[in-house]
Design a protein around this motif. Structure first.
Motif, short mmCIF file in Angstrom:
data_model
loop_
_atom_site.label_atom_id
_atom_site.label_comp_id
_atom_site.label_asym_id
_atom_site.label_seq_id
_atom_site.Cartn_x
_atom_site.Cartn_y
_atom_site.Cartn_z
N TYR A 74 0.83 -1.21 0.00
CA TYR A 74 0.00 0.00 0.00
C TYR A 74 0.86 1.26 0.00
O TYR A 74 0.57 2.22 -0.73
CB TYR A 74 -0.91 -0.02 1.22
CG TYR A 74 -1.78 1.21 1.35
CD1 TYR A 74 -3.01 1.29 0.71
CD2 TYR A 74 -1.37 2.31 2.12
CE1 TYR A 74 -3.82 2.41 0.82
CE2 TYR A 74 -2.16 3.44 2.24
CZ TYR A 74 -3.39 3.48 1.58
OH TYR A 74 -4.17 4.61 1.69
N ARG A 75 1.92 1.27 0.78
CA ARG A 75 2.77 2.46 0.88
C ARG A 75 3.45 2.76 -0.45
O ARG A 75 3.55 3.92 -0.88
CB ARG A 75 3.81 2.27 1.98
CG ARG A 75 3.24 2.32 3.39
CD ARG A 75 4.23 1.82 4.40
NE ARG A 75 5.44 2.61 4.42
CZ ARG A 75 5.61 3.74 5.11
NH1 ARG A 75 4.60 4.20 5.83
NH2 ARG A 75 6.75 4.40 5.08
N THR B 136 0.64 3.91 -3.07
CA THR B 136 0.12 5.26 -2.80
C THR B 136 1.18 6.33 -2.99
O THR B 136 0.85 7.48 -3.33
CB THR B 136 -0.44 5.34 -1.38
OG1 THR B 136 0.55 4.89 -0.45
CG2 THR B 136 -1.69 4.49 -1.24
N MET B 137 2.46 5.98 -2.80
CA MET B 137 3.52 6.95 -3.11
C MET B 137 3.54 7.24 -4.61
O MET B 137 3.61 8.40 -5.04
CB MET B 137 4.87 6.37 -2.67
CG MET B 137 6.06 7.24 -3.04
SD MET B 137 7.60 6.29 -3.12
CE MET B 137 7.32 5.28 -4.59
N THR C 56 9.93 6.25 1.73
CA THR C 56 9.08 5.07 1.55
C THR C 56 9.88 3.86 1.12
O THR C 56 9.73 2.76 1.68
CB THR C 56 7.99 5.37 0.49
OG1 THR C 56 7.21 6.49 0.93
CG2 THR C 56 7.09 4.17 0.29
N PRO D 122 0.79 14.49 0.12
CA PRO D 122 0.92 13.04 0.28
C PRO D 122 -0.33 12.26 -0.14
O PRO D 122 -0.28 11.04 -0.27
CB PRO D 122 1.18 12.87 1.77
CG PRO D 122 0.56 14.05 2.41
CD PRO D 122 0.74 15.18 1.43
N TRP E 86 -1.43 8.52 0.73
CA TRP E 86 -0.26 7.89 1.39
C TRP E 86 -0.34 8.09 2.90
O TRP E 86 0.16 7.27 3.66
CB TRP E 86 1.03 8.51 0.84
CG TRP E 86 2.28 7.89 1.37
CD1 TRP E 86 2.97 6.86 0.83
CD2 TRP E 86 3.02 8.28 2.55
NE1 TRP E 86 4.08 6.55 1.57
CE2 TRP E 86 4.13 7.42 2.65
CE3 TRP E 86 2.85 9.25 3.52
CZ2 TRP E 86 5.06 7.50 3.68
CZ3 TRP E 86 3.77 9.34 4.55
CH2 TRP E 86 4.86 8.48 4.63
#
Length: 416
Positions: free
Chosen positions: A23-24, A27-28, A59, A108, A111
């Motif tokens: 996910y990180r 989303t980045m 990230t 962001p 994120w």
């Protein structure tokens, strides 16, 4: 002290860490893609570029920190949330005011939810509520006012993170319970196997020595008596288990870790005097060739002062059996754990006590029954009743109400 250890690892939260890692990263890339699509509309695009360089480096450089619970340290959570909050607060600096008013995304973007979810998986719903509250405040500050979209997004992140944190806490508790159940099951199987082996060898030998020694008489009879006592003690040990069922649970990187641990012996005085005591363990040493102990299969838990005084009263009753009924008399101890009270009965097959003998003994200053038995029970809120018929033995019935046991426990806690 004997120590037997068996470790089992399970984890239902590990998939959540793997999902958070993906996910990180996604989303980045999504946040950078939003910037690339609308960079011409930003008031200061160089601020956004600098932030995204930091965001991408952070990230990708900290993927190992969200690999599992052990790697996710507190310092990482603090810095990770700070990166998200700084990005939200930098949005008015980098973006045009009109885009912010129209509901444009923060730097962001989504994120930020990853930082909050890390709090939820690591620390549960309370940590998630704290992190989502900070994110909500930052969103309101960067917008400059409350709006329907802001409240909607903040509530969505807050509810989702708290729900996930609660699910994680429940999952961890379930893991610990299941691991303990499996450990107890394995211990029970091992105990049964050991009991079979002992029964087929040691116990039979001791029983044979007791029979042969008694038949031969003399010194051999004494040896037989000792063998009989050891046989009863060994049977009690096998029935009660070789190792106390005491376990410490930890949250390891791969889930719940449950292992058997050593506990201090009661004789050392290191045990917690506020924790309930199992009356069975205090009465077990009395079992022998001349004393039969019958007890419930489940622990008979009492406050420590109550358990000690009740066990001392039983010991005093057995002393009276040996002193007055003779060395050949047999005694029986029966423990009954009723919902409202605990009843311990000590019975022997001696000659009994003649009528009026107890009153005569008290008049002579011999207060064994009056003080050692009735006095102890009176101090802990219980009662002691002695029934004796000449030629038919003596029975001592000790009763301790549950309410009295709780009161004694409270008094003990205040004394400490």
């Amino acid at each position: 002290m004997a120590k037997r250890e068996r470790v089992m690892r399970m984890s239902v939260e590990q998939p959540l860490w793997r999902a958070l890692t993906g996910y990180r990263v996604l989303t980045m890339l999504y946040a950078i893609g939003l910037f690339a699509a609308a960079h011409e509309e930003l008031h200061r695009p160089w601020v956004a570029i600098a932030y995204y360089v930091v965001l991408a480096g952070w990230t990708l450089g900290t993927l190992r920190c969200v690999a599992n619970a052990a790697s996710c340290a507190t310092w990482f959570l603090v810095v990770d949330l700070a990166v998200a909050l700084v990005g939200i607060l930098l949005t008015p600096v980098a973006d045009a005011h009109q885009r912010i008013v129209d509901g444009g995304p923060t730097l962001p973007s989504i994120w930020t939810a990853g930082a909050v979810l890390a709090y939820a998986i690591k620390g549960g719903w309370r940590w998630a509520a704290f992190a989502s509250l900070l994110v909500g405040v930052a969103n309101v500050v960067q917008r400059g006012a409350f709006s329907r979209d802001t409240i909607h997004n903040v509530l969505l992140v807050c509810i989702a993170s708290i729900a996930i944190g609660y699910v994680v806490e429940v999952a961890r508790a379930s893991e610990r319970t299941l691991a303990r159940a499996l450990e107890i099951e394995a211990t029970t199987r091992e105990r049964e196997r050991l009991a079979r082996d002992i029964h087929d060898s040691v116990l039979q030998v001791l029983a044979m020595v007791q029979r042969r020694g008694t038949a031969m008489g003399g010194e051999a009879a004494e040896l037989g008596r000792l063998a009989g006592e050891q046989e009863v003690a060994l049977r009690t040990l096998v029935a009660g288990g070789m190792v106390p069922a005491s376990r410490a649970s930890e949250d390891a990187s791969q889930g719940a870790l449950v292992r058997a641990v050593e506990e201090p012996d009661d004789e050392t005085g290191a045990a917690d005097d506020t924790a309930p005591r199992d009356l069975r363990s205090l009465l077990a040493p009395h079992a022998g060739s001349k004393v039969t102990l019958s007890e419930p299969g489940a622990p008979v838990l009492l406050a420590p002062p109550v358990a000690r005084e009740l066990a001392a009263a039983v010991s005093a009753a057995l002393d009276n059996v040996r002193r007055h009924a003779g060395t050949e008399a047999h005694a029986w101890i029966l423990v009954e754990d009723e919902p409202g009270e605990v009843i311990v009965t000590v019975r022997d097959d001696g000659p009994g006590i003649p009528e009026g003998r107890l009153a005569e003994a008290e008049g002579e200053g011999r207060l064994g029954v009056a003080l050692s038995i009735r006095g102890r029970l009176r101090d802990i809120g219980g009662t002691a009743e002695l029934i004796s018929v000449p030629g038919q033995g003596t029975e001592v019935e000790l009763r301790v109400p549950r309410e009295a046991a709780r009161d004694a426990r409270g008094k003990a806690g205040k004394a400490r």
